[in-house]
Write a protein that holds these residues in place. Structure first.
Motif, short mmCIF file in Angstrom:
data_model
loop_
_atom_site.label_atom_id
_atom_site.label_comp_id
_atom_site.label_asym_id
_atom_site.label_seq_id
_atom_site.Cartn_x
_atom_site.Cartn_y
_atom_site.Cartn_z
N ALA A 253 0.81 -1.21 0.00
CA ALA A 253 0.00 0.00 0.00
C ALA A 253 0.85 1.27 0.00
O ALA A 253 1.93 1.30 0.59
CB ALA A 253 -0.92 0.00 1.22
N PRO A 254 0.35 2.32 -0.65
CA PRO A 254 1.03 3.61 -0.57
C PRO A 254 0.77 4.26 0.78
O PRO A 254 -0.21 3.93 1.47
CB PRO A 254 0.36 4.42 -1.69
N THR A 255 1.64 5.16 1.16
CA THR A 255 1.42 5.98 2.35
C THR A 255 0.55 7.16 1.94
O THR A 255 0.80 7.80 0.91
CB THR A 255 2.77 6.49 2.89
N ILE A 256 -0.46 7.45 2.75
CA ILE A 256 -1.35 8.57 2.47
C ILE A 256 -1.41 9.46 3.70
O ILE A 256 -1.66 8.99 4.81
CB ILE A 256 -2.78 8.11 2.10
N ALA A 257 -1.15 10.75 3.52
CA ALA A 257 -1.19 11.72 4.61
C ALA A 257 -2.25 12.77 4.30
O ALA A 257 -2.41 13.19 3.15
CB ALA A 257 0.18 12.38 4.79
N PHE A 258 -2.96 13.20 5.35
CA PHE A 258 -4.09 14.10 5.18
C PHE A 258 -3.83 15.44 5.88
O PHE A 258 -3.09 15.50 6.87
CB PHE A 258 -5.36 13.47 5.77
N ASP A 259 -4.48 16.48 5.39
CA ASP A 259 -4.28 17.81 5.96
C ASP A 259 -5.14 17.99 7.21
O ASP A 259 -5.98 18.88 7.29
CB ASP A 259 -4.57 18.91 4.93
N MET A 260 -4.90 17.13 8.19
CA MET A 260 -5.63 17.20 9.46
C MET A 260 -4.64 17.05 10.60
O MET A 260 -4.02 16.00 10.78
CB MET A 260 -6.70 16.13 9.54
N VAL A 261 -4.47 18.10 11.37
CA VAL A 261 -3.53 18.12 12.49
C VAL A 261 -4.23 17.56 13.73
O VAL A 261 -5.37 17.92 14.04
CB VAL A 261 -3.04 19.56 12.76
N GLY A 262 -3.55 16.68 14.45
CA GLY A 262 -4.11 16.13 15.68
C GLY A 262 -4.24 17.20 16.75
O GLY A 262 -3.50 18.18 16.79
N SER A 263 -5.20 17.01 17.64
CA SER A 263 -5.44 17.98 18.71
C SER A 263 -4.35 17.88 19.78
O SER A 263 -3.57 16.93 19.80
CB SER A 263 -6.80 17.73 19.36
N MET A 264 -4.31 18.87 20.66
CA MET A 264 -3.34 18.83 21.76
C MET A 264 -3.85 18.05 22.96
O MET A 264 -3.06 17.59 23.77
CB MET A 264 -2.98 20.26 22.16
N GLU A 265 -5.17 17.92 23.06
CA GLU A 265 -5.75 17.15 24.15
C GLU A 265 -7.18 16.82 23.79
O GLU A 265 -7.81 17.48 22.96
CB GLU A 265 -5.69 17.92 25.48
N GLY A 266 -7.73 15.76 24.44
CA GLY A 266 -9.11 15.39 24.21
C GLY A 266 -9.34 14.81 22.82
O GLY A 266 -8.40 14.47 22.11
N PRO A 267 -10.60 14.67 22.42
CA PRO A 267 -10.91 14.09 21.11
C PRO A 267 -10.31 14.91 19.97
O PRO A 267 -10.27 16.13 20.02
CB PRO A 267 -12.45 14.12 21.06
N ASP A 268 -9.85 14.21 18.94
CA ASP A 268 -9.31 14.89 17.77
C ASP A 268 -10.42 15.35 16.83
O ASP A 268 -10.24 16.29 16.07
CB ASP A 268 -8.38 13.95 17.00
N ILE A 269 -11.55 14.66 16.89
CA ILE A 269 -12.62 14.89 15.93
C ILE A 269 -13.95 15.01 16.66
O ILE A 269 -14.23 14.25 17.59
CB ILE A 269 -12.70 13.74 14.92
N ASP A 270 -14.78 15.94 16.22
CA ASP A 270 -16.13 16.09 16.74
C ASP A 270 -17.06 15.26 15.88
O ASP A 270 -17.24 15.55 14.70
CB ASP A 270 -16.55 17.56 16.70
N PRO A 271 -17.66 14.17 16.44
CA PRO A 271 -18.51 13.30 15.62
C PRO A 271 -19.72 14.02 15.03
O PRO A 271 -20.31 13.55 14.06
CB PRO A 271 -18.92 12.19 16.60
N ALA A 272 -20.09 15.15 15.61
CA ALA A 272 -21.26 15.89 15.10
C ALA A 272 -20.90 16.81 13.94
O ALA A 272 -21.78 17.41 13.33
CB ALA A 272 -21.87 16.71 16.24
N LYS A 273 -19.61 16.92 13.64
CA LYS A 273 -19.17 17.83 12.57
C LYS A 273 -18.31 17.06 11.57
O LYS A 273 -17.11 16.89 11.79
CB LYS A 273 -18.37 18.99 13.16
#
Length: 444
Positions: A253-273
């Motif tokens: 498989a190829p490596t794939i990187a996305f333009d999404m920076v991880g958070s500094m604390e807590g959830p990285d993603i809001d499931p409602a958004k």
């Protein structure tokens, strides 16, 4: 799914192992962290987590009664060192300096009395000839053998992160084997413009490394590279400054990187958004090739994106050598490679062409709005975060990528920057949504 993580790995779902990005829109450096600024300067209640050469204050006391090495969600480590809390206890020489995260979520460079922004190239870069696989077949085969010997990652089904051990060589230490020499070579490639004692503390900076040996149908799940022991203990996210992948085979498989920076604390993603991506980078494996990128970025290597297995790729395992570059921080559970194993490794000379190792290739930019619809392949990828389960719907311009990378030109490109239209009605894109289950889609 084989999930392989950098950092001090805990057993937690499908994830870790590559990260990067050129950031043509200038969006990454200005990632919002409202109200954060510099974290952990003190004043927070909770227990202190001992780090190598530093200390950090937790935000809460939810893990007060937990053992330092307790596995998350009931999954246990398979005898991996550094995952039973011993690393924290062994760090009795930790200073009273707090771990700081700057406004971009990075550990600052400089030294204790003079911190400064870590001056590294965070763009997605590709070095097609870091190693020369044609220089010596015998030595190259020995290097592959050494990578297999160091491979400790294990597949998990329920955990968020894979089990396995990563290793660390400080910038002040001399390598003792082929893999440590390669890790130091990569460290030097990315930090040779920095000065030890001014731009970083040599005893708390260096290369975290590990190897992966995967079958062609194995995935490296969506993940962020981090110090996972700190995350497990306090839900605080300390990312490496740079992440990198060096391909030792041209398979899988190829490596794939996305333009999404991880958070500094807590959830990285809001499931409602639901999150929509605009820039994605894809790297096809080639023997000796090296890529690097911002260590805070979401990335993966899904087997469904292996467009090349039916178009000239040589069968065999996907062998990679992963290195994270850290300034002023050593991941808690990442330790020096075992002396006995190091002495048993067989490769004595790295296949390096001094004139080519630092040359990098131009990234091919693919604007999806200009590509034909029939040239795309769609797939879904599952992802777990502390905020819940997510599914990424990913559309990749397969036809263009295969055509470019398999041309007869000796310098045929192997790294691509995929730009998706910002129009909400665009046919092709990448979205991450909460809930649901990913379905595997077979390639043509």
């Amino acid at each position: 799914v084989v999930a392989c993580a950098g950092g001090a790995r805990r057993s937690r779902g499908t994830v870790p192992c590559v990260q990067g990005i050129q950031d043509p829109r200038g969006t990454l450096g200005g990632h919002e962290h409202e109200g954060h600024g510099i974290l952990f300067r003190g004043g927070h209640k909770g227990k202190r987590v001992a780090l190598r050469g530093a200390a950090m204050t937790k935000h809460d006391e939810k893990a007060e009664g937990e053992e330092a090495g307790e596995a998350v969600h009931g999954e246990e480590e398979e005898g991996q060192s550094g995952s039973d809390g011993s690393s924290a206890s062994q760090s009795s020489d930790s200073s009273d300096l707090p771990v700081l995260l700057d406004e971009d979520g990075r550990v600052p460079g400089g030294v204790a009395d003079a911190p400064k922004p870590p001056e590294l190239d965070y763009g997605f870069r590709s070095f097609p000839f870091l190693l020369d696989s044609s220089k010596s077949t015998d030595e190259w085969n020995l290097l592959l053998s050494d990578a297999r010997a160091a491979f400790t990652a294990r597949a998990t089904k329920k955990a968020r992160y894979s089990t396995g051990q990563t290793f660390f060589i400080k910038s002040s230490e001399e390598p003792r084997c082929s893999l440590e020499r390669l890790a130091k070579h990569i460290w030097t490639l990315h930090t040779q413009h920095l000065v030890a004692g001014e731009d970083y503390d040599a005893d708390r900076s260096g290369a975290e490394w590990w190897s992966l040996v995967l079958n062609q149908d194995d995935d490296v799940g969506l993940h962020w590279d981090r110090d996972y022991s700190i995350e497990a203990d306090g839900d605080v996210h300390v990312h490496p400054h740079l992440a990198s992948v060096t391909y030792l085979t041209g398979t899988g498989a190829p490596t794939i990187a996305f333009d999404m920076v991880g958070s500094m604390e807590g959830p990285d993603i809001d499931p409602a958004k639901p999150h929509t991506f605009r820039d994605v980078f894809l790297s096809r494996p080639r023997p000796g090739k090296h890529i690097s990128f911002d260590g805070r970025l979401l990335h993966c290597a899904p087997a469904d994106a292996d467009f090349f297995s039916k178009s000239g790729s040589v069968p065999g395992p996907r062998i990679t050598f992963l290195v994270n570059i850290w300034l002023n921080h050593v991941p808690i559970s990442s330790e020096r490679f075992d002396d006995l194993v190091a002495a048993s490794l067989k490769c004595k000379t790295l296949c390096i062409d001094a004139g080519a190792t630092a040359k990098y290739e131009e990234i091919v930019i693919v604007e999806t709005a200009k590509e034909e619809d029939e040239g795309f392949v769609d797939m879904d990828l599952s992802f777990k975060d502390s905020g819940g389960g997510f599914v990424m719907s990913l559309s990749l311009p397969k036809k263009r990528i295969v055509k470019e990378s398999e041309s007869d030109a000796p310098d045929a490109p192997s790294s691509f920057g995929i730009v998706y239209a910002s129009d909400a009605n665009a046919k092709r894109g990448v979205t991450l949504k909460g809930g649901g289950t990913a379905k595997r889609r077979k390639l043509d």
